[in-house]
Design an enzyme around this catalytic site. Structure first.
Site, PDB file in Angstrom:
ATOM      1  N   SER A  64      41.632  50.830  29.900  1.00 54.65           N
ATOM      2  CA  SER A  64      40.588  49.912  29.454  1.00 54.65           C
ATOM      3  C   SER A  64      39.809  50.568  28.306  1.00 54.65           C
ATOM      4  CB  SER A  64      39.692  49.540  30.640  1.00 54.65           C
ATOM      5  OG  SER A  64      38.754  48.592  30.249  1.00 54.65           O
ATOM      6  N   ARG A  75      38.972  44.190  39.282  1.00 54.11           N
ATOM      7  CA  ARG A  75      38.435  45.506  39.633  1.00 54.11           C
ATOM      8  C   ARG A  75      37.170  45.434  40.484  1.00 54.11           C
ATOM      9  NH1 ARG A  75      38.817  48.354  33.868  1.00 54.11           N
ATOM     10  NH2 ARG A  75      38.771  46.189  33.229  1.00 54.11           N
ATOM     11  N   THR A 119      39.596  57.334  31.363  1.00 51.11           N
ATOM     12  CA  THR A 119      40.424  57.967  32.402  1.00 51.11           C
ATOM     13  C   THR A 119      41.590  58.726  31.760  1.00 51.11           C
ATOM     14  OG1 THR A 119      39.814  56.183  33.907  1.00 51.11           O
ATOM     15  CG2 THR A 119      41.769  57.468  34.481  1.00 51.11           C
ATOM     16  N   GLY A 171      39.656  53.743  27.979  1.00 52.43           N
ATOM     17  CA  GLY A 171      40.405  54.962  27.670  1.00 52.43           C
ATOM     18  C   GLY A 171      39.805  56.231  28.256  1.00 52.43           C
ATOM     19  N   ASP A 211      32.544  23.203  18.805  1.00 55.92           N
ATOM     20  CA  ASP A 211      31.666  24.169  19.489  1.00 55.92           C
ATOM     21  C   ASP A 211      32.442  25.281  20.179  1.00 55.92           C
ATOM     22  OD1 ASP A 211      32.831  22.828  21.552  1.00 55.92           O
ATOM     23  OD2 ASP A 211      30.978  22.152  22.500  1.00 55.92           O
ATOM     24  N   LYS A 240      39.392  61.758  40.593  1.00 53.67           N
ATOM     25  CA  LYS A 240      38.383  61.431  39.580  1.00 53.67           C
ATOM     26  C   LYS A 240      37.195  60.721  40.229  1.00 53.67           C
ATOM     27  CE  LYS A 240      38.965  56.901  37.630  1.00 53.67           C
ATOM     28  NZ  LYS A 240      39.695  55.923  36.851  1.00 53.67           N
ATOM     29  N   ASP A 268      44.161  59.418  38.719  1.00 50.72           N
ATOM     30  CA  ASP A 268      43.309  59.257  39.905  1.00 50.72           C
ATOM     31  C   ASP A 268      44.198  58.919  41.100  1.00 50.72           C
ATOM     32  OD1 ASP A 268      43.871  56.486  39.651  1.00 50.72           O
ATOM     33  OD2 ASP A 268      42.039  56.140  38.501  1.00 50.72           O
TER      34      ASP A 268
HETATM   35  C1  R5P Z   1      40.828  52.470  37.775  1.00 54.47           C
HETATM   36  O1  R5P Z   1      40.759  52.577  38.958  1.00 54.47           O
HETATM   37  C2  R5P Z   1      42.032  51.972  37.032  1.00 54.47           C
HETATM   38  O2  R5P Z   1      43.215  52.209  37.709  1.00 54.47           O
HETATM   39  C3  R5P Z   1      42.096  52.621  35.674  1.00 54.47           C
HETATM   40  O3  R5P Z   1      42.212  54.013  35.841  1.00 54.47           O
HETATM   41  C4  R5P Z   1      40.856  52.322  34.902  1.00 54.47           C
HETATM   42  O4  R5P Z   1      40.549  50.962  34.970  1.00 54.47           O
HETATM   43  C5  R5P Z   1      40.996  52.747  33.477  1.00 54.47           C
HETATM   44  O5  R5P Z   1      39.791  52.472  32.853  1.00 54.47           O
HETATM   45  P1  R5P Z   1      39.310  53.278  31.582  1.00 54.47           P
HETATM   46  O6  R5P Z   1      40.435  53.272  30.606  1.00 54.47           O
HETATM   47  O7  R5P Z   1      38.114  52.503  31.108  1.00 54.47           O
HETATM   48  O8  R5P Z   1      38.939  54.645  32.061  1.00 54.47           O
END
Ligand code: R5P
Length: 304
Positions: free
Chosen positions: A221, A93, A225, A223, A34, A189, A166
């Site tokens: 994550s 986060r 940002t 992308g 499973d 940002k 940021d």
């Molecule tokens: C945010 O505060 C983190 O430091 C990264 O900038 C953020 O998690 C990046 O996420 P993503 O790639 O989805 O924009």
């Protein structure tokens, strides 16, 4: 001390053990039909200081449960102490209640659960923020991945400029710029917490013309940002755009997104297995921070 690598140790446990000259064990791992994980220790840990190594991406939830199973097995066998090396600590986060949301503070639940599984030492790398880790009951160490990452980037650039996408990435940018010997700045940002979209709310005054702009962050994550920062660097005359982040989650179409925005090269680390980049091994950085913390016999009993 004995180092045990979990199913998502990513080879880091073996490297740390070799670097430190301590005992190393892999765990026995299999999946029930499973999909549930069964974890078994492949040797004795009774009376020993145990260090479990398991990263938490991909499959955050499963990787976390496996770590708890490992801790439980070590506890039941009579380990003297249990520590966890979690190179990428997921759920970090959501570290507070956000305005207009009734969210769980996920990092607190993760830390409490580690404690209740008997884990009293935690080593991680570039957690989203350090302060929330203070709720962990025990010893917390954060290994430095920025230095080896910046040193690797340095081998590939000659006229650098560091850009934090940021405010949260400003410390990383400062450290990077110190190693690269160049200027740095940050964008302001805003992220829409419902859609996840990001927008630049304040552009920095900086001359990026003909520079190799390195966008630095703790993680990429989806992308968004990096894409936003790359568009800014491009519109400011950057000669070449590079992205460097400790944790390359690279969810969904992140790679193509940042490439289409002008990122030519990507640098990351092996806190997460991702191969479409220059990947820096952070095992030494972890070994450095835990060296000499535990005493006891130092020999490798199993390396394959
Ligand atoms: C945010 O505060 C983190 O430091 C990264 O900038 C953020 O998690 C990046 O996420 P993503 O790639 O989805 O924009």
């Amino acid at each position: 001390m004995i180092i045990i690598e979990g199913p998502a140790g990513n080879g880091i446990g073996r490297s740390i053990a070799a670097e430190m000259g301590v005992e190393f064990l892999e765990c026995k791992h299999r999946l029930f039909p499973d999909g549930e994980s069964e974890i078994e220790l492949d040797g004795s840990v009774s009376g020993k200081d145990v260090l479990l190594v398991q990263t938490m991406y991909p499959n955050q939830d499963k990787r976390f449960v496996e770590l708890l199973l490992l801790a439980n097995a070590a506890k039941k066998q009579g380990a003297k102490s249990i520590g966890a090396v979690i190179p990428y600590l997921a759920y970090a986060r959501e570290d507070k209640k956000f305005a207009g949301k009734e969210n769980a503070v996920s990092i607190n639940i993760i830390l409490e659960t580690l404690n209740s599984a008997g884990i009293t030492h935690l080593v991680t790398i570039a957690p989203h923020k350090a302060e929330p880790l203070s709720s962990f009951k025990g010893d917390v160490k954060i290994a430095d991945a920025i230095t080896p990452l910046a040193q690797e980037v340095k081998n590939h650039v000659s006229d650098a400029f560091v850009l934090a996408p940021d405010k949260g990435a400003l410390d990383i940018a400062r450290q990077f710029a110190g190693i690269l010997g160049c200027d740095y700045t940050n964008i302001d940002k805003r992220r829409d917490r419902t859609t996840g979209d990001v927008e630049m709310i304040k552009a920095p005054q900086a001359d990026m013309r003909d520079k190799e702009v390195i966008i630095v962050d703790d993680m990429i994550s989806a992308g968004s940002t990096t894409t936003m920062a790359a568009a800014f660097a491009k519109s400011n005359g950057a000669k070449r755009i590079i992205a460097a982040a400790v944790h390359l989650i690279m969810a969904d179409d992140a790679y193509n997104k940042i490439r289409n925005a002008g990122v030519e090269e990507l640098f990351g680390t092996n806190t997460i297995p991702y191969h479409n980049c220059h990947s820096v091994d952070i095992s030494n950085a972890i070994a450095q921070i835990i060296r000499d913390r535990w005493s006891g016999p130092r020999r490798i009993i199993k390396t394959n």
